[in-house]
Design a protein around this motif. Structure first.
Motif, short mmCIF file in Angstrom:
data_model
loop_
_atom_site.label_atom_id
_atom_site.label_comp_id
_atom_site.label_asym_id
_atom_site.label_seq_id
_atom_site.Cartn_x
_atom_site.Cartn_y
_atom_site.Cartn_z
N SER A 218 0.85 -1.18 0.00
CA SER A 218 0.00 0.00 0.00
C SER A 218 0.89 1.23 0.00
O SER A 218 1.94 1.25 0.63
CB SER A 218 -0.91 0.01 1.23
OG SER A 218 -1.72 1.16 1.23
N ILE B 187 -5.01 10.09 6.02
CA ILE B 187 -5.74 8.83 6.05
C ILE B 187 -7.21 9.07 5.66
O ILE B 187 -7.79 8.31 4.87
CB ILE B 187 -5.66 8.16 7.43
CG1 ILE B 187 -4.22 7.71 7.73
CG2 ILE B 187 -6.62 6.96 7.52
CD1 ILE B 187 -3.71 6.58 6.84
N ARG C 250 -6.56 -0.22 6.00
CA ARG C 250 -6.46 1.00 6.81
C ARG C 250 -7.42 0.95 7.98
O ARG C 250 -7.07 1.35 9.11
CB ARG C 250 -6.73 2.23 5.94
CG ARG C 250 -5.70 2.46 4.85
CD ARG C 250 -4.33 2.73 5.43
NE ARG C 250 -3.32 2.74 4.37
CZ ARG C 250 -2.03 2.92 4.57
NH1 ARG C 250 -1.57 3.10 5.79
NH2 ARG C 250 -1.17 2.90 3.56
N GLU D 102 3.63 7.80 8.83
CA GLU D 102 2.37 7.09 8.62
C GLU D 102 1.65 6.85 9.95
O GLU D 102 0.42 6.93 10.02
CB GLU D 102 2.62 5.78 7.90
CG GLU D 102 1.36 5.09 7.43
CD GLU D 102 1.61 4.05 6.38
OE1 GLU D 102 1.48 4.35 5.18
OE2 GLU D 102 1.94 2.91 6.76
N HIS E 231 -2.23 8.04 11.07
CA HIS E 231 -3.30 7.25 11.69
C HIS E 231 -3.78 7.90 12.99
O HIS E 231 -4.98 7.96 13.27
CB HIS E 231 -2.82 5.82 11.94
CG HIS E 231 -2.76 4.97 10.72
ND1 HIS E 231 -1.72 5.05 9.80
CD2 HIS E 231 -3.62 4.03 10.23
CE1 HIS E 231 -1.94 4.18 8.82
NE2 HIS E 231 -3.07 3.56 9.05
#
Length: 346
Positions: free
Chosen positions: A219, A234, A276, A317, A321
């Motif tokens: 991803s 996100i 996700r 990342e 989140h």
């Protein structure tokens, strides 16, 4: 044809670097090397009759330059110039060689966000990192010894391998229809991995040029950067995947920015959404068990140990989140006297 994870791969192995492979009439797959965690990028050559349109270009490194030169010199491509470059998004491994084609007369077509970001980041290219990035990394939990090791290999340094984008370009935007490779293409745009990332859906056959929005296995990295530390990529990524799902059909043959050509786009979009959402669920559970720094959240999101090679991507990342949970009102961030961010469940 091979099958893996519900997706179907017409070519189980990629072409050799710099050796074009025809995937449809007038559409060539060219693979270029990258000296990064991801070791290659795909370039798509579209036959316009008098010349070639390249979709993305790879980095401006000796290896990528040589491989693309070999491809252009093959009998299949020789004798016709590159007259246009379409950049799916602004990341260095996709726009690195735009400058040399533009200098030879090729026109750049891309989204406004891609052009602006690439121009800005090229102007900010440097050895090491800027002060804002250093502060962001420290607050997010990077140790001092790590910061010293990683500063020289940051994405900011990567822009040294990108030529300056031309001062003018042809803008493409969501909803546009463009012609290339003997086909009409509908332009869709996604967000999260890169702002206004262009995806091209052929209106005349089953091809989709997906860039990094539609990778077949890994991803795309969805990260928060020091330039916009409160961002919610996100949320943007999930919204984009749902929008792409409305256009996706089982018949589509996806030409991605990395990895193998594949069929099964509706399923792939579902998989990326589910991945996700699963990560967010695990992260909520971890925060419910106690206060965490950003690196302490890694086990909820990643299945393998995070080494220096992956640490900055993982850090950005993880913040993405956490920011999304905060946007949903499910997490909060506090800054300690030591300047470190600590996260807890709401």
């Amino acid at each position: 044809m091979s099958e893996r994870g519900g997706l179907r791969f017409p070519w189980p192995a990629p072409p050799d670097d710099g050796t074009p492979r025809e995937v449809a009439p007038g559409v060539l797959w060219i693979r270029l090397p990258l000296e990064m965690v991801t070791d290659h990028v795909n370039v798509w050559a579209l036959d316009d009759g008098a010349g070639w349109t390249l979709v993305d270009t790879g980095l401006d490194t000796p290896g990528a330059h040589a491989a693309l030169g070999r491809a252009l010199a093959t009998p299949r491509m020789a004798g016709k110039p590159v007259t246009r470059v379409i950049a799916t998004h602004h990341h260095p491994d996709h726009v690195g060689q735009v400058a040399r084609f533009a200098a030879a007369g090729a026109e750049l077509w891309t989204t406004r966000s891609a052009w602006l970001n690439a121009r800005m980041l090229h102007l900010d290219a440097r050895d090491g990192i800027c002060p804002e990035t250093e502060v962001f990394w420290r607050r997010a939990g990077m140790a001092e010894d790590q910061l010293a090791r990683l500063a020289a290999h940051s994405a900011e340094s990567l822009w040294r391998h990108v030529g300056p984008l031309p001062p003018s370009y042809r803008r493409i935007a969501a909803g546009d229809e463009i012609v290339a490779g003997g086909r009409r293409w509908h332009v869709a745009t996604g967000h999260g991995h890169a702002p206004e990332h262009a995806v091209l859906f052929s209106l005349d056959d089953d091809l989709v040029i997906g860039g990094d929005q539609m990778l077949p296995s890994i991803s795309a990295n969805i990260g928060v950067l020091a330039s916009e530390p409160e961002a919610d990529p996100i949320g943007e990524w999930l919204d984009s995947l749902h929008a792409m799902a409305a256009l996706a059909e089982e018949r589509h043959l996806v030409l991605p920015g990395h990895g193998l050509v594949y069929r099964g786009l509706p399923l792939r979009l579902e998989q990326m959404i589910a991945r996700r959402r699963s990560g967010l669920d695990r992260l909520r559970g971890l925060l419910g068990a106690g206060v965490r720094t950003v690196p302490e959240c890694f086990p909820a999101l990643y299945r393998r140990p995070i080494t220096d090679e992956l640490f900055t991507l993982a850090l950005s990342e993880a913040v993405a989140h956490l920011n999304h949970l905060a946007r949903l009102g499910q997490a909060r961030r506090d800054t300690g006297a030591d300047g470190l961010w600590r996260w807890s469940a709401v």
